[in-house]
Design a protein around this motif. Structure first.
Motif, short mmCIF file in Angstrom:
data_model
loop_
_atom_site.label_atom_id
_atom_site.label_comp_id
_atom_site.label_asym_id
_atom_site.label_seq_id
_atom_site.Cartn_x
_atom_site.Cartn_y
_atom_site.Cartn_z
N ASN A 30 0.83 -1.20 0.00
CA ASN A 30 0.00 0.00 0.00
C ASN A 30 0.87 1.25 0.00
OD1 ASN A 30 -2.83 -0.18 -0.18
ND2 ASN A 30 -2.89 -1.22 1.78
N ASN A 31 1.92 1.21 0.77
CA ASN A 31 2.86 2.32 0.75
C ASN A 31 4.24 1.85 1.16
OD1 ASN A 31 3.43 2.80 3.71
ND2 ASN A 31 1.23 3.24 3.78
N ARG A 50 3.05 6.46 -1.68
CA ARG A 50 1.96 5.51 -1.82
C ARG A 50 2.15 4.68 -3.08
NH1 ARG A 50 -2.84 9.73 -0.73
NH2 ARG A 50 -1.40 11.02 -1.92
N SER A 51 1.48 3.57 -3.14
CA SER A 51 1.68 2.64 -4.26
C SER A 51 1.27 3.24 -5.61
CB SER A 51 0.90 1.34 -4.02
OG SER A 51 -0.47 1.62 -3.86
N ALA B 100 -3.98 2.89 5.10
CA ALA B 100 -2.61 2.75 4.64
C ALA B 100 -2.34 3.60 3.41
CB ALA B 100 -2.31 1.29 4.35
N GLN B 101 -3.38 4.06 2.71
CA GLN B 101 -3.17 4.92 1.55
C GLN B 101 -3.03 6.37 1.94
OE1 GLN B 101 -2.74 4.73 -1.82
NE2 GLN B 101 -2.28 2.59 -1.45
N ASP B 105 0.10 7.75 7.48
CA ASP B 105 0.62 6.47 7.95
C ASP B 105 2.09 6.62 8.30
OD1 ASP B 105 1.05 3.14 6.51
OD2 ASP B 105 0.93 3.82 8.59
#
Lengths: 111, 118
Positions: A30-31, A50-51, B100-101, B105
């Motif tokens: 996700n990151n 982030r991804s 989590a995005q 985080d």
């Protein structure tokens, strides 16, 4: 399970030079985050990507993420002696699973 | 000042003597976790908690217990310490909002507890 692996394990440069560290991981994320640790102290968050992002900047830091290669790089430009530390990448998987750290890169910046 | 505190910072104990390392955060974070750091192995997660009364095992939970009775505290308990638990331990906390995005985080780490088990 250990996911992130930094490369190189150690890096020694002169002040003013750029430092590049790489991180590879194995599963989807996700990151990805980069942290810094000064000799035995707590880790300090540097930057998160982030991804769905490919590049991010923060001051002298530049992070790239290539999800197709499952790799990231951290570039510190114009290094200073105070940048001497260990740098860790950490990956967050799906949902809010465990944050998995790599073994770190030790950076030594000489005056 | 926003921070994560751990106590004690240094501890030398003997095999089998129960001990607790406390962790407290003043940032109203939902997520808290414990890591151990060993030379050549990096940081490995022991346990984590996503909220009060919710805890889950990390990568290396054997020999450890945790509890989360209050949002701010997340103690690490070693019921019967052994020499292979000699390590540097870190507590960390973060917000969960956004998931989590989210750019929030971010883990905030405590200063570490150096434990030696003889």
């Amino acid at each position: 399970s250990q996911q992130g692996e930094e490369d190189p394990q150690a890096l020694s440069i002169q002040e003013g030079e750029n430092a590049t560290m790489n991180c590879s991981y194995k599963t989807s994320i996700n990151n990805l985050q980069w942290y810094r640790q000064n000799s035995g102290r707590g880790l300090v968050h540097l930057i998160l990507i982030r991804s769905n992002e490919r590049e991010k900047h923060s001051g002298r830091l530049r992070v790239t993420l290539d999800t197709s290669k499952k790799s990231s790089s951290l570039l510190i430009t114009a290094s200073r002696a105070a940048d001497t530390a260990s740098y860790f990448c950490a990956t967050r998987g799906s949902g809010y699973s465990t944050l998995t750290f790599g073994k770190g890169t030790m950076l030594l910046v000489s005056p | 000042e926003a921070q994560v505190t751990q106590n004690p910072r240094y501890l030398i104990t003997v095999t089998g003597k129960k001990l607790t390392v406390t962790c407290s955060q003043n940032m109203n974070h939902e997520y808290m976790s414990w890591y151990r750091q060993d030379p050549g192995l990096g940081l490995r997660q022991i346990y984590y908690s996503m909220n009060v009364e919710v805890t889950d095992k990390g990568d290396v939970p054997e020999g450890y217990k945790v509890s989360r009775k209050e949002k701010r505290n997340f103690p690490l308990i070693l019921e019967s310490p052994s020499p292979n638990q000699t390590s540097l331990y870190f507590c960390a906390s973060s917000l969960l909002s956004g998931g989590a995005q989210s750019s929030t985080d971010t883990q905030y780490f405590g200063p570490g507890t150096r434990l030696t088990v003889l």
